[in-house]
Write a protein that holds these residues in place. Structure first.
Motif, PDB file in Angstrom:
ATOM      1  N   LEU A   2       0.869  -1.173   0.000  1.00  0.00           N
ATOM      2  CA  LEU A   2       0.000   0.000   0.000  1.00  0.00           C
ATOM      3  C   LEU A   2       0.905   1.222   0.000  1.00  0.00           C
ATOM      4  O   LEU A   2       1.744   1.383   0.889  1.00  0.00           O
ATOM      5  CB  LEU A   2      -0.901   0.001   1.237  1.00  0.00           C
ATOM      6  N   VAL A   3       0.760   2.066  -1.003  1.00  0.00           N
ATOM      7  CA  VAL A   3       1.633   3.216  -1.192  1.00  0.00           C
ATOM      8  C   VAL A   3       0.814   4.488  -1.001  1.00  0.00           C
ATOM      9  O   VAL A   3      -0.250   4.637  -1.621  1.00  0.00           O
ATOM     10  CB  VAL A   3       2.234   3.198  -2.625  1.00  0.00           C
ATOM     11  N   PRO A   4       1.281   5.423  -0.146  1.00  0.00           N
ATOM     12  CA  PRO A   4       0.539   6.674   0.013  1.00  0.00           C
ATOM     13  C   PRO A   4       0.328   7.355  -1.340  1.00  0.00           C
ATOM     14  O   PRO A   4       1.250   7.445  -2.150  1.00  0.00           O
ATOM     15  CB  PRO A   4       1.445   7.514   0.915  1.00  0.00           C
ATOM     16  N   ASN A   5      -0.886   7.793  -1.580  1.00  0.00           N
ATOM     17  CA  ASN A   5      -1.250   8.436  -2.838  1.00  0.00           C
ATOM     18  C   ASN A   5      -0.920   9.924  -2.750  1.00  0.00           C
ATOM     19  O   ASN A   5      -1.604  10.656  -2.048  1.00  0.00           O
ATOM     20  CB  ASN A   5      -2.730   8.233  -3.122  1.00  0.00           C
ATOM     21  N   PRO A   6       0.115  10.383  -3.458  1.00  0.00           N
ATOM     22  CA  PRO A   6       0.485  11.800  -3.373  1.00  0.00           C
ATOM     23  C   PRO A   6      -0.550  12.726  -3.999  1.00  0.00           C
ATOM     24  O   PRO A   6      -0.552  13.921  -3.726  1.00  0.00           O
ATOM     25  CB  PRO A   6       1.810  11.867  -4.146  1.00  0.00           C
ATOM     26  N   GLU A   7      -1.450  12.180  -4.812  1.00  0.00           N
ATOM     27  CA  GLU A   7      -2.449  13.001  -5.505  1.00  0.00           C
ATOM     28  C   GLU A   7      -3.828  12.947  -4.855  1.00  0.00           C
ATOM     29  O   GLU A   7      -4.798  13.424  -5.438  1.00  0.00           O
ATOM     30  CB  GLU A   7      -2.526  12.576  -6.967  1.00  0.00           C
ATOM     31  N   ARG A   8      -3.895  12.370  -3.661  1.00  0.00           N
ATOM     32  CA  ARG A   8      -5.212  12.278  -3.030  1.00  0.00           C
ATOM     33  C   ARG A   8      -5.707  13.670  -2.638  1.00  0.00           C
ATOM     34  O   ARG A   8      -4.927  14.597  -2.417  1.00  0.00           O
ATOM     35  CB  ARG A   8      -5.161  11.367  -1.813  1.00  0.00           C
ATOM     36  N   ASP A   9      -7.013  13.782  -2.571  1.00  0.00           N
ATOM     37  CA  ASP A   9      -7.620  15.043  -2.148  1.00  0.00           C
ATOM     38  C   ASP A   9      -7.329  15.268  -0.672  1.00  0.00           C
ATOM     39  O   ASP A   9      -7.063  14.325   0.078  1.00  0.00           O
ATOM     40  CB  ASP A   9      -9.141  14.993  -2.366  1.00  0.00           C
ATOM     41  N   SER A  10      -7.407  16.517  -0.262  1.00  0.00           N
ATOM     42  CA  SER A  10      -7.250  16.828   1.161  1.00  0.00           C
ATOM     43  C   SER A  10      -8.349  16.150   1.952  1.00  0.00           C
ATOM     44  O   SER A  10      -9.513  16.148   1.536  1.00  0.00           O
ATOM     45  CB  SER A  10      -7.361  18.335   1.399  1.00  0.00           C
ATOM     46  N   ILE A  11      -7.965  15.547   3.036  1.00  0.00           N
ATOM     47  CA  ILE A  11      -8.923  14.854   3.895  1.00  0.00           C
ATOM     48  C   ILE A  11      -8.851  15.491   5.269  1.00  0.00           C
ATOM     49  O   ILE A  11      -7.760  15.648   5.834  1.00  0.00           O
ATOM     50  CB  ILE A  11      -8.599  13.350   3.985  1.00  0.00           C
TER      51      ILE A  11
END
Length: 132
Positions: free
Chosen positions: A39-48
């Motif tokens: 599982l790799v952190p998604n650098p393009e994820r929306d702000s949560i």
């Protein structure tokens, strides 16, 4: 860790080929097949928001426990620098991928993932309980 796993898999594969060429299959170890998921952190994820992040984390942990209780998940844990891993006992890569796609943190795009078919000698995967 990944380098050790890759080297071990390469060595097992080379041993299998060499023994097949020499007709020595009776001494060949029986291999078990699992699926290794990073599982790799998604650098393009929306702000949560922090509250939404906590909700996703709780759902992710609940999913991990459920998969373990169902016998699908053999091992899971986070990496110190982010992300984590699953080792899944699935019948196929497609089945393993479908399980990962249902994880709340993957669905929320917190994590991307890389899935690999993984072999080890049957009986070599042992999970010990440490007493503290």
């Amino acid at each position: 860790m990944m380098k050790i796993l890759r080297t071990s898999l390469w060595a097992i594969g080379l041993l299998m080929v060499a023994q097949q060429m020499n007709g020595q299959n009776e001494n060949m170890p029986t291999l078990a097949t699992y699926y290794f998921v990073e599982l790799v952190p998604n650098p393009e994820r929306d702000s949560i928001s922090p509250s939404e992040s906590q909700k996703i984390l709780n759902q992710h942990l609940k999913n991990i426990k459920e998969m373990a209780q169902q016998g699908r998940l053999l091992l899971a844990g986070p990496f110190a620098d982010g992300g984590g891993l699953f080792i899944l006992d699935a019948k196929s890569k497609k089945e393993a991928e479908s399980w990962v796609m249902e994880d709340p943190a993957v669905k929320a795009k917190v994590f991307n993932f890389e899935l690999r078919k993984w072999f080890t000698e049957k009986g070599m995967l042992s999970l010990e309980t440490k007493e503290e």
